[in-house]
Design a protein around this motif. Structure first.
Motif, PDB file in Angstrom:
ATOM      1  N   ARG A   1       0.839  -1.246  -0.044  1.00 47.53           N
ATOM      2  CA  ARG A   1      -0.020   0.182   0.045  1.00 47.53           C
ATOM      3  C   ARG A   1       0.778   1.232  -0.010  1.00 47.53           C
ATOM      4  O   ARG A   1       1.727   1.335   0.799  1.00 47.53           O
TER       5      ARG A   1
ATOM      6  N   ALA B   1      -3.857   0.603  14.790  1.00 48.61           N
ATOM      7  CA  ALA B   1      -4.781  -0.560  14.511  1.00 48.61           C
ATOM      8  C   ALA B   1      -3.940  -1.909  14.120  1.00 48.61           C
ATOM      9  O   ALA B   1      -3.269  -1.748  13.068  1.00 48.61           O
ATOM     10  N   ILE B   2      -4.003  -2.747  14.873  1.00 51.29           N
ATOM     11  CA  ILE B   2      -2.975  -4.128  14.688  1.00 51.29           C
ATOM     12  C   ILE B   2      -3.624  -5.151  14.122  1.00 51.29           C
ATOM     13  O   ILE B   2      -3.150  -5.961  13.731  1.00 51.29           O
TER      14      ILE B   2
ATOM     15  N   GLU C   1       1.624   4.868   1.062  1.00 51.94           N
ATOM     16  CA  GLU C   1       1.123   5.776   1.978  1.00 51.94           C
ATOM     17  C   GLU C   1       1.872   7.137   2.048  1.00 51.94           C
ATOM     18  O   GLU C   1       2.653   7.112   1.256  1.00 51.94           O
TER      19      GLU C   1
ATOM     20  N   LYS D   1     -16.565  -2.176   9.745  1.00 54.86           N
ATOM     21  CA  LYS D   1     -15.113  -2.435  10.083  1.00 54.86           C
ATOM     22  C   LYS D   1     -14.919  -2.179  11.522  1.00 54.86           C
ATOM     23  O   LYS D   1     -15.193  -1.132  11.991  1.00 54.86           O
TER      24      LYS D   1
ATOM     25  N   SER E   1      -8.067  -5.968  11.980  1.00 54.51           N
ATOM     26  CA  SER E   1      -9.207  -5.307  11.885  1.00 54.51           C
ATOM     27  C   SER E   1     -10.421  -6.683  11.581  1.00 54.51           C
ATOM     28  O   SER E   1      -9.902  -7.614  11.285  1.00 54.51           O
TER      29      SER E   1
ATOM     30  N   GLN F   1       4.144   0.599   6.313  1.00 52.28           N
ATOM     31  CA  GLN F   1       5.045   0.161   5.648  1.00 52.28           C
ATOM     32  C   GLN F   1       4.393   0.061   4.240  1.00 52.28           C
ATOM     33  O   GLN F   1       3.295   0.093   3.966  1.00 52.28           O
TER      34      GLN F   1
HETATM   35  P1  AMP Z   1      -7.208  -3.135   6.543  1.00 53.30           P
HETATM   36  O1  AMP Z   1      -7.446  -3.940   5.547  1.00 53.30           O
HETATM   37  O2  AMP Z   1      -7.050  -1.887   6.370  1.00 53.30           O
HETATM   38  O3  AMP Z   1      -7.957  -3.337   7.913  1.00 53.30           O
HETATM   39  O4  AMP Z   1      -5.789  -3.679   7.177  1.00 53.30           O
HETATM   40  C1  AMP Z   1      -5.558  -4.931   7.865  1.00 53.30           C
HETATM   41  C2  AMP Z   1      -4.391  -4.593   8.959  1.00 53.30           C
HETATM   42  O5  AMP Z   1      -3.009  -4.538   8.066  1.00 53.30           O
HETATM   43  C3  AMP Z   1      -4.413  -3.260   9.576  1.00 53.30           C
HETATM   44  O6  AMP Z   1      -5.260  -3.360  10.878  1.00 53.30           O
HETATM   45  C4  AMP Z   1      -2.920  -3.038   9.880  1.00 53.30           C
HETATM   46  O7  AMP Z   1      -2.591  -3.891  11.079  1.00 53.30           O
HETATM   47  C5  AMP Z   1      -2.192  -3.746   8.858  1.00 53.30           C
HETATM   48  N1  AMP Z   1      -1.527  -2.570   7.847  1.00 53.30           N
HETATM   49  C6  AMP Z   1      -2.548  -1.928   7.070  1.00 53.30           C
HETATM   50  N2  AMP Z   1      -1.905  -1.070   6.336  1.00 53.30           N
HETATM   51  C7  AMP Z   1      -0.488  -1.209   6.688  1.00 53.30           C
HETATM   52  C8  AMP Z   1       0.768  -0.359   6.452  1.00 53.30           C
HETATM   53  N3  AMP Z   1       0.815   0.411   5.812  1.00 53.30           N
HETATM   54  N4  AMP Z   1       1.871  -0.877   7.097  1.00 53.30           N
HETATM   55  C9  AMP Z   1       1.720  -1.728   8.204  1.00 53.30           C
HETATM   56  N5  AMP Z   1       0.568  -2.454   8.313  1.00 53.30           N
HETATM   57  C10 AMP Z   1      -0.634  -2.321   7.848  1.00 53.30           C
END
Ligand code: AMP
Ligand code: ZN
Length: 294
Positions: free
Chosen positions: A147, A234-235, A149, A224, A237, A158
């Motif tokens: 992703r 957010a570790i 960012e 969500k 979801s 990251q």
């Molecule tokens: P999400 O689909 O956005 O809910 O992502 C699932 C999980 O991936 C999030 O809760 C974070 O723990 C982790 N995550 C999402 N984006 C990043 C990122 N850029 N770097 C590290 N971990 C990430």
């Protein structure tokens, strides 16, 4: 427990940071990475989940079916290759490898038809495309996800990171019960090991939220929920997709489009939370082999 002296998890000797938003881990952190992932896999096994190893690319035409490119253009990373035309390759081969800014001059690039995996669970809706399910399906995989960012920080944010997901495709009730039970099991786990995590309603990071009906929908009905470490990171979801993927990929269950939901763990962020909360020393970390999310 955390020492009195303020620590910075990103200073750990077993963490190796790349300026392009990626990290490598070794020694005690690699061990922690493996133990965390094994913990998630054991939790998936509790659901009878089938484990998959998935590839790096997702076909762009598949992601277009859920309007991914309009919803998250800022996050996408594409794999790029040179156009195979010999003239193009010759010109490329004769030119400087990098331009003055350090970027690779591509000349003509081949049409881009793929995306680097942005979330692990997409692979499953594509794999189950067109299927009629005679019962709920529980699935798990760990994927390197990509992703873009606006900024990066070791472990916390990251460009590429590891996402373990447990996915349920089934009826509305099957998915709701999977998500609810998963949250209860995780809450029990956080409490037992003493990690300060609470659940927060969240929305996906839509590019143009107010103009995106899916954002508006997520605002009205929280689908969500994030595992917020110290209320700020957010570790992981849990996500209820309703029948979005069932519709887009023609997956059917019980006479209609299937519902789906996923529990996603960001492994590097779990490592961050462990270091930040329990300290830099592995002897102070909870014994994950003796633990379960059950
Ligand atoms: P999400 O689909 O956005 O809910 O992502 C699932 C999980 O991936 C999030 O809760 C974070 O723990 C982790 N995550 C999402 N984006 C990043 C990122 N850029 N770097 C590290 N971990 C990430
Ligand atoms: Zn997911």
């Amino acid at each position: 427990m955390r020492s009195e002296v303020s620590i910075d998890p990103t200073e750990h000797a077993d963490l190796h940071w790349y300026a392009n938003g990626q990290s490598a881990v070794s020694g005690s952190l690699l061990e922690l990475y493996r133990r965390l992932d094994a913990l998630f896999v054991r939790s998936a096994c509790e659901w009878g989940a089938r484990e998959y190893s998935v590839p790096t690319f997702v076909p762009a035409r598949e992601l277009a079916k859920i309007d991914y490119f309009h919803s998250f253009p800022q996050l996408v990373t594409f794999p790029v290759a040179l156009d195979a035309n010999p003239d193009n390759l010759r010109r490329y081969g004769a030119a400087a490898a990098l331009d003055e800014s350090g970027a690779v001059p591509l000349f003509e690039s081949a049409p881009i038809r793929d995306v680097l995996t942005p979330a692990a669970c997409y692979h499953f809706y594509i794999l189950f495309q067109g299927a009629t399910l005679d019962g709920p399906r529980f699935l798990t995989t760990r994927a390197t996800c990509y992703r873009r960012e606006s900024h990066y920080r070791p472990l916390e944010r990251q460009w590429s990171f590891s996402m373990r997901e447990i996915v349920c495709i089934g009826t509305e009730e099957e998915v709701a019960s999977f998500l609810k039970t998963s949250r209860e099991r995780l809450s029990g786990f956080f409490q037992r090991v003493g990690l300060p995590v609470d659940w927060q309603d969240a929305t996906d990071p839509f590019f143009d939220p107010s103009r995106n009906p899916r954002y508006v929908f997520q605002k009205v009905e929280p689908v969500k929920r994030e595992m917020a470490y110290q209320g700020r990171l957010a570790i992981g979801s849990t996500n209820c997709h309703k029948d979005t993927f069932g519709q887009a990929f023609a997956i059917r269950r019980d006479g209609r489009e299937a519902f789906s939901g996923c529990v996603a763990f960001g492994v590097e962020r779990w490592i961050y939370a462990f270091l930040d909360h329990f300290g830099m020393n592995e002897s102070d970390w909870p014994d994950l082999d003796a633990e379960g999310i059950e």
